[in-house]
Write a protein that holds these residues in place. Sequence first.
Motif, PDB file in Angstrom:
ATOM      1  N   SER A 263      22.774  62.659  69.086  1.00 18.60           N
ATOM      2  CA  SER A 263      21.434  62.235  69.507  1.00 18.60           C
ATOM      3  C   SER A 263      20.384  62.740  68.523  1.00 18.60           C
ATOM      4  O   SER A 263      19.393  62.061  68.257  1.00 18.60           O
ATOM      5  N   LYS A 264      20.651  63.909  67.891  1.00 18.89           N
ATOM      6  CA  LYS A 264      19.733  64.368  66.843  1.00 18.89           C
ATOM      7  C   LYS A 264      19.734  63.383  65.683  1.00 18.89           C
ATOM      8  O   LYS A 264      18.677  63.069  65.108  1.00 18.89           O
ATOM      9  N   LEU A 265      20.942  62.908  65.328  1.00 17.72           N
ATOM     10  CA  LEU A 265      21.067  61.939  64.222  1.00 17.72           C
ATOM     11  C   LEU A 265      20.281  60.679  64.527  1.00 17.72           C
ATOM     12  O   LEU A 265      19.509  60.184  63.696  1.00 17.72           O
ATOM     13  N   LEU A 266      20.478  60.201  65.737  1.00 18.65           N
ATOM     14  CA  LEU A 266      19.809  58.953  66.109  1.00 18.65           C
ATOM     15  C   LEU A 266      18.291  59.143  66.090  1.00 18.65           C
ATOM     16  O   LEU A 266      17.552  58.251  65.661  1.00 18.65           O
ATOM     17  N   THR A 267      17.868  60.311  66.533  1.00 15.32           N
ATOM     18  CA  THR A 267      16.425  60.589  66.508  1.00 15.32           C
ATOM     19  C   THR A 267      15.911  60.641  65.073  1.00 15.32           C
ATOM     20  O   THR A 267      14.822  60.157  64.767  1.00 15.32           O
ATOM     21  N   ALA A 268      16.736  61.255  64.208  1.00 19.25           N
ATOM     22  CA  ALA A 268      16.306  61.390  62.804  1.00 19.25           C
ATOM     23  C   ALA A 268      16.256  60.039  62.095  1.00 19.25           C
ATOM     24  O   ALA A 268      15.439  59.835  61.195  1.00 19.25           O
ATOM     25  N   LEU A 269      17.152  59.135  62.492  1.00 22.48           N
ATOM     26  CA  LEU A 269      17.191  57.833  61.833  1.00 22.48           C
ATOM     27  C   LEU A 269      15.982  56.981  62.204  1.00 22.48           C
ATOM     28  O   LEU A 269      15.543  56.133  61.439  1.00 22.48           O
ATOM     29  N   HIS A 270      15.472  57.239  63.391  1.00 22.98           N
ATOM     30  CA  HIS A 270      14.514  56.321  63.983  1.00 22.98           C
ATOM     31  C   HIS A 270      13.174  56.142  63.249  1.00 22.98           C
ATOM     32  O   HIS A 270      12.710  55.001  63.127  1.00 22.98           O
ATOM     33  N   PRO A 271      12.546  57.216  62.738  1.00 26.94           N
ATOM     34  CA  PRO A 271      11.197  57.019  62.172  1.00 26.94           C
ATOM     35  C   PRO A 271      11.162  55.914  61.107  1.00 26.94           C
ATOM     36  O   PRO A 271      12.139  55.704  60.413  1.00 26.94           O
ATOM     37  N   THR A 272      10.027  55.244  61.005  1.00 21.56           N
ATOM     38  CA  THR A 272       9.934  54.121  60.080  1.00 21.56           C
ATOM     39  C   THR A 272      10.037  54.586  58.631  1.00 21.56           C
ATOM     40  O   THR A 272       9.600  55.672  58.278  1.00 21.56           O
ATOM     41  N   VAL A 273      10.643  53.749  57.843  1.00 26.06           N
ATOM     42  CA  VAL A 273      10.756  54.002  56.407  1.00 26.06           C
ATOM     43  C   VAL A 273       9.917  52.918  55.741  1.00 26.06           C
ATOM     44  O   VAL A 273      10.016  51.762  56.124  1.00 26.06           O
TER      45      VAL A 273
ATOM     46  N   GLY B 214      20.701  53.340  64.901  1.00 24.65           N
ATOM     47  CA  GLY B 214      22.132  53.328  64.637  1.00 24.65           C
ATOM     48  C   GLY B 214      22.907  53.450  65.924  1.00 24.65           C
ATOM     49  O   GLY B 214      22.331  53.715  66.984  1.00 24.65           O
ATOM     50  N   SER B 215      24.199  53.235  65.787  1.00 29.35           N
ATOM     51  CA  SER B 215      25.091  53.475  66.914  1.00 29.35           C
ATOM     52  C   SER B 215      26.150  54.447  66.417  1.00 29.35           C
ATOM     53  O   SER B 215      26.600  54.341  65.280  1.00 29.35           O
ATOM     54  N   VAL B 216      26.500  55.397  67.279  1.00 29.48           N
ATOM     55  CA  VAL B 216      27.450  56.426  66.856  1.00 29.48           C
ATOM     56  C   VAL B 216      28.665  56.409  67.762  1.00 29.48           C
ATOM     57  O   VAL B 216      28.526  56.433  68.998  1.00 29.48           O
TER      58      VAL B 216
ATOM     59  N   SER C 203      27.793  47.883  71.959  1.00 30.00           N
ATOM     60  CA  SER C 203      27.704  46.927  73.061  1.00 30.00           C
ATOM     61  C   SER C 203      27.028  47.551  74.275  1.00 30.00           C
ATOM     62  O   SER C 203      26.492  46.837  75.118  1.00 30.00           O
ATOM     63  N   ALA C 204      27.044  48.919  74.339  1.00 30.54           N
ATOM     64  CA  ALA C 204      26.373  49.570  75.463  1.00 30.54           C
ATOM     65  C   ALA C 204      24.858  49.537  75.272  1.00 30.54           C
ATOM     66  O   ALA C 204      24.102  49.929  76.165  1.00 30.54           O
ATOM     67  N   GLY C 205      24.421  49.111  74.114  1.00 33.44           N
ATOM     68  CA  GLY C 205      22.979  49.121  73.861  1.00 33.44           C
ATOM     69  C   GLY C 205      22.746  49.906  72.606  1.00 33.44           C
ATOM     70  O   GLY C 205      23.341  50.968  72.418  1.00 33.44           O
ATOM     71  N   ARG C 206      21.946  49.368  71.699  1.00 37.25           N
ATOM     72  CA  ARG C 206      21.787  50.019  70.405  1.00 37.25           C
ATOM     73  C   ARG C 206      21.043  51.341  70.510  1.00 37.25           C
ATOM     74  O   ARG C 206      20.365  51.593  71.495  1.00 37.25           O
ATOM     75  N   GLY C 207      21.245  52.166  69.478  1.00 36.71           N
ATOM     76  CA  GLY C 207      20.588  53.473  69.478  1.00 36.71           C
ATOM     77  C   GLY C 207      21.240  54.475  70.409  1.00 36.71           C
ATOM     78  O   GLY C 207      20.589  55.383  70.907  1.00 36.71           O
ATOM     79  N   THR C 208      22.554  54.327  70.621  1.00 34.13           N
ATOM     80  CA  THR C 208      23.233  55.289  71.490  1.00 34.13           C
ATOM     81  C   THR C 208      24.515  55.780  70.831  1.00 34.13           C
ATOM     82  O   THR C 208      24.935  55.263  69.803  1.00 34.13           O
TER      83      THR C 208
END
Length: 721
Positions: A393-403, A414-416, A444-449
């Motif tokens: 969840s830290k990874l997903l949070t880190a990926l999220h900010p706009t580039v 992302g999905s992990v 498939s469970a929903g992106r970003g998880t």
Amino acid sequence: VRLGLSLLAALAVFLVGELLLARFIHGERQRIAELDRFMALQELAAYRARVEGHLNANLISIRTLRADIALNPEIDSRRFRRLASELLTADLHTRHIALAPDLVIRHIYPIEGNASAMDFDYRDNPEQLASIEQAIVAGDIVINGPIDLVQGGSALIGRVPVHERDGGRFWGVISVVVDHERLFRDAGLMRTDRWQIGLRGYDGLGMAGAVILGDPGLWLRQPVTMPVDLPVGQWVLGAVPPAGGWQRPMHTFQWQWAAGSGINLAMGLLFFGLLSSRNRLRGALLTIRHQARFDPLTQLPNRQYFMYQLGEALARARRQRERFALLFIDLDHFKEINDSLGHDAGDELLQEIARRIRGVVRGNDLIGRFGGDEFVVLLRELDDPVDAELVSSKLLTALHPTVSISGQDVTVDGSVGIAVYPEDGHTPGDLLKHADLAMYAAKSAGRGTSYFFNDSLRQHAESHLQLHNEIKRGLAEDQFLVYYQPMVDASSRRLVAVEALLRWQHPKRGVVGPATFIPVAERTGAIRELGDFVLHCACADLRKMQRAGLDPHLAVNRSSREFNDRAAVMRWIEIVDRHGIARDHLIFEITESVLMPDRARQHQLLRRLNAEGIRLAIDDFGQGYSSVTYLKKFLISQIKIDRDFVRDMEESDEQLALVEALIKMAQALRLEVVAEGVETAAQADHLAGLGVHTLQGFLFGRPMPLEALIDAWGESSPPGR
Ligand code: C2E
Ligand code: MG
Ligand code: MG
């Protein structure tokens, strides 16, 4: 440096070559000198044969005359002339022959030019007499000279004594005068050019005799020599090179030097070339190897290399019985971004993603890029599978900010998928496949998880997550309470302190003890809010106790994880101060693990607490790392003997001995001793007798709400219940 080394090595090759060359040339010189001496000797042997031959030919005449006269001593001039004319052929070098019966010259042949020697009495010339005596003693031809002749010029003189055959009476002397210069010329001695030739041995004295022919200096230049045998004594022929010694001067080898050095130089250069091309090759190989292992875009290990490292990690985990997790990360909608913004933008984005992933995981975790938008992370030494979820969840949070890429702001999610060793596979291939499958499930469970491959791990993680969320909600909805357990003075049994213990009034489960939720809160980070809440609540309650006439010290538990938070100490101090609590009324209970030597950052916070005047107690003392040194190093005020020791000390002598030892040690360190879990009066008395200062346990009161505490220990209540 490589180049320098190659150069040095090449130089060494050259120098060694030169050394060998020098040795070779030295050997060559010796060999050639030896050869020269041998050849000179050969030539001398030829000269010797010729000189001896010529000389003997000249001596035949006097040998013949000697034999004739021995038989016919009465020889007259006519007969002598006839004999001599027959004997002296033109090819000989004999100038004349003379007969001297009774040592006076009576006959000379040819007489022309020699007449002055007629009637010469040897007895008148001591020098010549000595030679004659020598010949008489030797009984053979003695050759003297070359000597200056009475009749002019110089020549060799051979003399032989003659004895009569009948009776052996001494008859006289026959002498022959030989023109040595002509003789030597005919022997070839005069026109040598290859070697410088000399002859010595005046009067047949060999090396001791004076020089007869050639440069006297020759004999000082280590000539090769060859004896020339005379009837009595010998001469010596000597030869030296025309100039210098036998060893040819160095410059005669200059071509060998030049050629050899040329070859050496070529060898050195060749070697240098070989080395440096080898270095270039090695460099190229290294680059190729790097390219074979790392993704050129992100410099992360590629699939092959990652899988190789995964294999190593797996072997290690199996040996050490460790857990690790494999996270499979796939970027959502990367294709669309790549297509719409272009390849370069896509590359830039991937690099940024790689940077962000690197920022989240620990230094010794492994990140790989499997091509496209697929990243894989290996989390080593996993304490609990939940940690994998937390990192995800830290990874997903880190990926999220706009580039922002080429003027455009893009957001990636992302999905992990998570696979855990050993639960989800025992080979790198299986683990990867399962992480991949889990990633698809996450998508498939929903992106970003993120999603665990393993059902029970997923449930485990989910329950953790759920508990975490419940704790958060519980804090928000005031479901948490703090109970207080009394701590009494061992002798007076008066209340001296209370320990704040957290309770959860769960809407469905009822009152829940800290053992079930504190470990989860420590993992998920909720402990921070819980800890702050307890301190806040306990301080407020302490004020209430004081208002009710109680003035106990307040013991608050701090979990080791709370010391990972740098700002914690300032926050706690702020809470204590805000409630107007004297800092010396407060004691924080920590566990021994916080004092372990590898926790420098936590130690810093402990020192800060000390400096702010808050005391420290070691909770559950005796359980763990019972090293005395750390107690001295930190300003610890109190130890709390674990209730397991107290429980067992009545039954087991061993445990009792241990408790006694703990108490003695604490006394030696001037630490206050608290005994936990005191349930019987016997235990209380025994512990008091051993010198424990403070007692805590159900005997004096269970953890209870504030009101119950005030009821039991307030002004109206008697001490010790
Ligand atoms: P602890 O600090 O060693 O607390 C003492 C525990 O011993 C308490 O359990 C208490 O109920 C129990 N106890 C006290 N007297 C007796 C006795 O005579 N007999 C027996 N059998 N037990 C006795 P509790 O309240 O369940 O707490 C368990 C642990 O949870 C605590 O151990 C402490 O480590 C942790 N804890 C409790 N509150 C907090 C908190 O606010 N923050 C943190 N970080 N940890 C807490
Ligand atoms: Mg405690
Ligand atoms: Mg304890």
